[in-house]
Design a protein around this motif. Structure first.
Motif, PDB file in Angstrom:
ATOM      1  N   GLY A   1      36.334  59.336  48.142  1.00 26.32           N
ATOM      2  CA  GLY A   1      35.299  59.346  47.113  1.00 26.32           C
ATOM      3  C   GLY A   1      35.495  60.315  45.962  1.00 26.32           C
ATOM      4  N   TYR A   2      36.651  60.975  45.894  1.00 28.76           N
ATOM      5  CA  TYR A   2      36.875  62.000  44.868  1.00 28.76           C
ATOM      6  C   TYR A   2      37.648  61.463  43.658  1.00 28.76           C
ATOM      7  CZ  TYR A   2      35.900  65.093  48.850  1.00 28.76           C
ATOM      8  OH  TYR A   2      35.340  65.711  49.941  1.00 28.76           O
ATOM      9  N   ASN A   3      37.591  62.248  42.583  1.00 27.06           N
ATOM     10  CA  ASN A   3      38.453  62.030  41.417  1.00 27.06           C
ATOM     11  C   ASN A   3      39.687  62.914  41.580  1.00 27.06           C
ATOM     12  OD1 ASN A   3      36.453  60.402  40.108  1.00 27.06           O
ATOM     13  ND2 ASN A   3      35.411  62.271  39.452  1.00 27.06           N
ATOM     14  N   PRO A   4      40.867  62.345  41.730  1.00 22.43           N
ATOM     15  CA  PRO A   4      42.069  63.153  41.995  1.00 22.43           C
ATOM     16  C   PRO A   4      42.612  63.856  40.748  1.00 22.43           C
ATOM     17  CG  PRO A   4      42.672  60.848  41.875  1.00 22.43           C
ATOM     18  CD  PRO A   4      41.178  60.905  41.717  1.00 22.43           C
ATOM     19  N   ILE A   5      42.357  65.153  40.647  1.00 22.31           N
ATOM     20  CA  ILE A   5      42.930  65.951  39.560  1.00 22.31           C
ATOM     21  C   ILE A   5      44.126  66.693  40.161  1.00 22.31           C
ATOM     22  CG2 ILE A   5      42.446  67.627  37.730  1.00 22.31           C
ATOM     23  CD1 ILE A   5      40.720  65.130  37.591  1.00 22.31           C
ATOM     24  N   ILE A   6      45.153  65.940  40.467  1.00 22.25           N
ATOM     25  CA  ILE A   6      46.346  66.452  41.135  1.00 22.25           C
ATOM     26  C   ILE A   6      47.538  66.306  40.198  1.00 22.25           C
ATOM     27  CG2 ILE A   6      47.927  66.092  43.073  1.00 22.25           C
ATOM     28  CD1 ILE A   6      45.508  65.233  44.735  1.00 22.25           C
ATOM     29  N   LYS A   7      48.226  67.408  39.994  1.00 22.25           N
ATOM     30  CA  LYS A   7      49.320  67.445  39.020  1.00 22.25           C
ATOM     31  C   LYS A   7      50.422  66.453  39.362  1.00 22.25           C
ATOM     32  CE  LYS A   7      52.292  70.739  36.585  1.00 22.25           C
ATOM     33  NZ  LYS A   7      52.719  72.147  36.504  1.00 22.25           N
ATOM     34  N   LYS A   8      50.874  65.743  38.355  1.00 23.54           N
ATOM     35  CA  LYS A   8      51.939  64.754  38.543  1.00 23.54           C
ATOM     36  C   LYS A   8      53.304  65.420  38.426  1.00 23.54           C
ATOM     37  CE  LYS A   8      53.444  60.195  36.917  1.00 23.54           C
ATOM     38  NZ  LYS A   8      53.157  59.083  35.978  1.00 23.54           N
ATOM     39  N   THR A   9      54.194  65.081  39.334  1.00 22.81           N
ATOM     40  CA  THR A   9      55.568  65.605  39.297  1.00 22.81           C
ATOM     41  C   THR A   9      56.476  64.611  38.571  1.00 22.81           C
ATOM     42  OG1 THR A   9      56.039  64.595  41.450  1.00 22.81           O
ATOM     43  CG2 THR A   9      55.242  66.873  41.446  1.00 22.81           C
ATOM     44  N   LYS A  10      57.755  64.981  38.404  1.00 23.59           N
ATOM     45  CA  LYS A  10      58.699  64.109  37.697  1.00 23.59           C
ATOM     46  C   LYS A  10      58.879  62.771  38.405  1.00 23.59           C
ATOM     47  CE  LYS A  10      61.412  67.728  35.435  1.00 23.59           C
ATOM     48  NZ  LYS A  10      62.768  68.351  35.289  1.00 23.59           N
ATOM     49  N   LYS A  11      58.954  62.810  39.727  1.00 23.75           N
ATOM     50  CA  LYS A  11      59.115  61.560  40.475  1.00 23.75           C
ATOM     51  C   LYS A  11      57.846  60.731  40.418  1.00 23.75           C
ATOM     52  CE  LYS A  11      62.643  63.134  43.741  1.00 23.75           C
ATOM     53  NZ  LYS A  11      62.990  63.313  45.173  1.00 23.75           N
ATOM     54  N   GLY A  12      56.717  61.373  40.599  1.00 21.77           N
ATOM     55  CA  GLY A  12      55.432  60.679  40.516  1.00 21.77           C
ATOM     56  C   GLY A  12      55.179  59.735  41.676  1.00 21.77           C
TER      57      GLY A  12
ATOM     58  N   LYS B   1      44.781  55.952  39.801  1.00 20.90           N
ATOM     59  CA  LYS B   1      43.521  56.543  39.352  1.00 20.90           C
ATOM     60  C   LYS B   1      43.764  57.930  38.787  1.00 20.90           C
ATOM     61  CE  LYS B   1      38.753  57.497  40.575  1.00 20.90           C
ATOM     62  NZ  LYS B   1      37.655  57.325  41.560  1.00 20.90           N
ATOM     63  N   ARG B   2      44.628  58.707  39.453  1.00 25.78           N
ATOM     64  CA  ARG B   2      44.953  60.047  38.946  1.00 25.78           C
ATOM     65  C   ARG B   2      45.526  59.976  37.541  1.00 25.78           C
ATOM     66  NH1 ARG B   2      49.513  62.920  40.524  1.00 25.78           N
ATOM     67  NH2 ARG B   2      50.576  60.948  40.162  1.00 25.78           N
ATOM     68  N   ASP B   3      46.442  59.051  37.313  1.00 23.91           N
ATOM     69  CA  ASP B   3      47.085  58.933  36.007  1.00 23.91           C
ATOM     70  C   ASP B   3      46.081  58.592  34.903  1.00 23.91           C
ATOM     71  OD1 ASP B   3      49.450  59.472  37.287  1.00 23.91           O
ATOM     72  OD2 ASP B   3      50.127  57.382  37.343  1.00 23.91           O
ATOM     73  N   LYS B   4      45.027  57.883  35.265  1.00 20.12           N
ATOM     74  CA  LYS B   4      44.022  57.491  34.276  1.00 20.12           C
ATOM     75  C   LYS B   4      43.108  58.646  33.884  1.00 20.12           C
ATOM     76  CE  LYS B   4      43.621  52.567  35.461  1.00 20.12           C
ATOM     77  NZ  LYS B   4      42.711  51.525  36.000  1.00 20.12           N
ATOM     78  N   ILE B   5      42.783  59.492  34.843  1.00 21.07           N
ATOM     79  CA  ILE B   5      41.741  60.492  34.589  1.00 21.07           C
ATOM     80  C   ILE B   5      42.266  61.918  34.431  1.00 21.07           C
ATOM     81  CG2 ILE B   5      40.064  59.112  35.877  1.00 21.07           C
ATOM     82  CD1 ILE B   5      40.314  61.178  38.154  1.00 21.07           C
TER      83      ILE B   5
END
Length: 256
Positions: free
Chosen positions: A177-188, A196-200
Motif C-alpha cells: 500500500g505504499y508509494n515507493p520512494i526508492i532510489k533507482k540504480t544503473k541496472k534498475g 510505480k517507483r519510476d513514475k512518482i
C-alpha cells in the motif's frame, strides 16, 4: 503526550520489565527449546536486562539475583545467547508488531553492519516509521536478509536507498500500500513496483530518507557500534535483544 527521550522515567527498569511482561503474553515462543530450569520468558528477561545495563556476563549473575531473585551462572546465560539465535528474529518481529498501530507519517528501510571482537560483521535490515508530530522514529520489522523482510500494510511514502532497488522488495512495498520512494540504480529493477517507483520518484522528496539513519544512530549511541562477542550466534542474539530494549523504551514513551 509522548515522553521525551531525555525523560529519565523511560529508563526505569521496573517499567521496562512491566512492559515486557505485557507484550510477552502476545508472543508465541518456540516450543522446542524446553529449558530444564528456567522458562524462555525468564531467559529473555535476563538478556534484556543484560543489554539494558550493557552488562558483562559475570555482572549479569549479580543483576539476576537483584531483579529476579535467582542465581543464574554466566555460562547458562551465554548458552542461551547461542541457543536463541535461530529463533530470536521471529520473537523480535512479534514484539515489534505492538508498534504497528502507532501514528506515523513516513516509512523507511535501511541496513547497517555490526562488528564484533572476532572482526566479523553482521548485516541487518530494519523497517522503521517516523511519527513527525512527536518526532519519534521506531522499528516495525527486522531481518538478516532482504528476502525475509516483513513489510506490514500501510500508506504514504516508503523510502529506501539503491540497495533496495530490487524487484521483490519494490513489489512487496507497492503491494503493501505504499508509494515507493526508492532510489533507482544503473541496472534498475523491473516489475510493477519498479514502474510505480519510476513514475512518482522525486529527488527532493527522497531527501527525507536520511531521517531513518537516526535509528541506527540511536542504537549506536546507547550500546556502541561494536559487540564484545566472537561467535556469530551470540552477536546476532545481542543485536536483536538490543532492538527489543529500544522497542520497549518506545512503548514506555507512548504510555507516559
Amino acid at each position: 503526550m509522548v515522553a521525551k527521550r531525555w525523560n529519565s522515567e523511560i529508563y526505569n527498569v521496573k517499567e521496562l520489565l512491566r512492559v515486557f511482561d505485557n507484550v510477552i503474553e502476545n508472543i508465541v515462543l518456540p516450543s522446542n527449546l524446553n529449558p530444564k530450569k528456567y522458562s524462555i520468558e525468564l531467559i529473555l528477561k535476563v538478556l534484556v536486562i543484560k543489554e539494558f545495563f550493557k552488562s558483562s556476563l559475570r555482572a549479569m549473575e549479580n543483576l539476576a539475583m537483584v531483579y529476579f531473585g535467582i542465581k543464574i551462572s554466566k555460562s547458562v546465560i551465554h548458552f542461551w545467547e547461542k541457543r536463541l539465535k535461530p529463533h530470536i528474529s521471529k520473537i523480535v518481529n512479534q514484539l515489534l508488531k505492538q508498534l504497528w498501530n502507532l501514528n506515523y507519517n513516513e516509512t523507511f528501510i535501511d541496513s547497517t553492519k555490526f562488528s564484533n571482537k572476532g572482526k566479523s560483521q553482521i548485516k541487518i535490515h530494519v523497517v522503521t516509521r517516523y511519527d513527525s508530530v512527536n518526532k519519534v522514529l521506531f522499528p516495525i520489522s527486522i531481518s538478516l536478509s532482504k528476502s525475509d523482510l516483513i513489510i506490514p500494510c500501510g500508506e504514504g511514502n516508503f523510502y529506501g536507498d539503491g540497495e533496495y532497488d530490487d524487484r521483490e522488495v519494490l513489489n512487496k512495498v507497492v503491494k503493501s500500500g505504499y508509494n515507493p520512494i526508492i532510489k533507482k540504480t544503473k541496472k534498475g529493477a523491473r516489475g510493477y513496483g519498479a514502474k510505480k517507483r519510476d513514475k512518482i520518484f522525486d529527488k527532493n522528496v527522497y531527501k527525507k530518507r536520511s531521517i531513518c539513519e537516526g535509528f541506527f544512530g540511536g542504537i549506536t549511541n546507547r550500546f556502541g557500534d561494536r559487540l564484545n562477542t566472537f561467535l556469530e550466534s551470540t552477536t546476532i542474539t545481542r543485536i536483536f535483544v538490543r532492538i527489543i530494549v529500544y522497542a520497549l523504551i518506545i512503548m514506555i514513551r507512548y504510555e507516559l
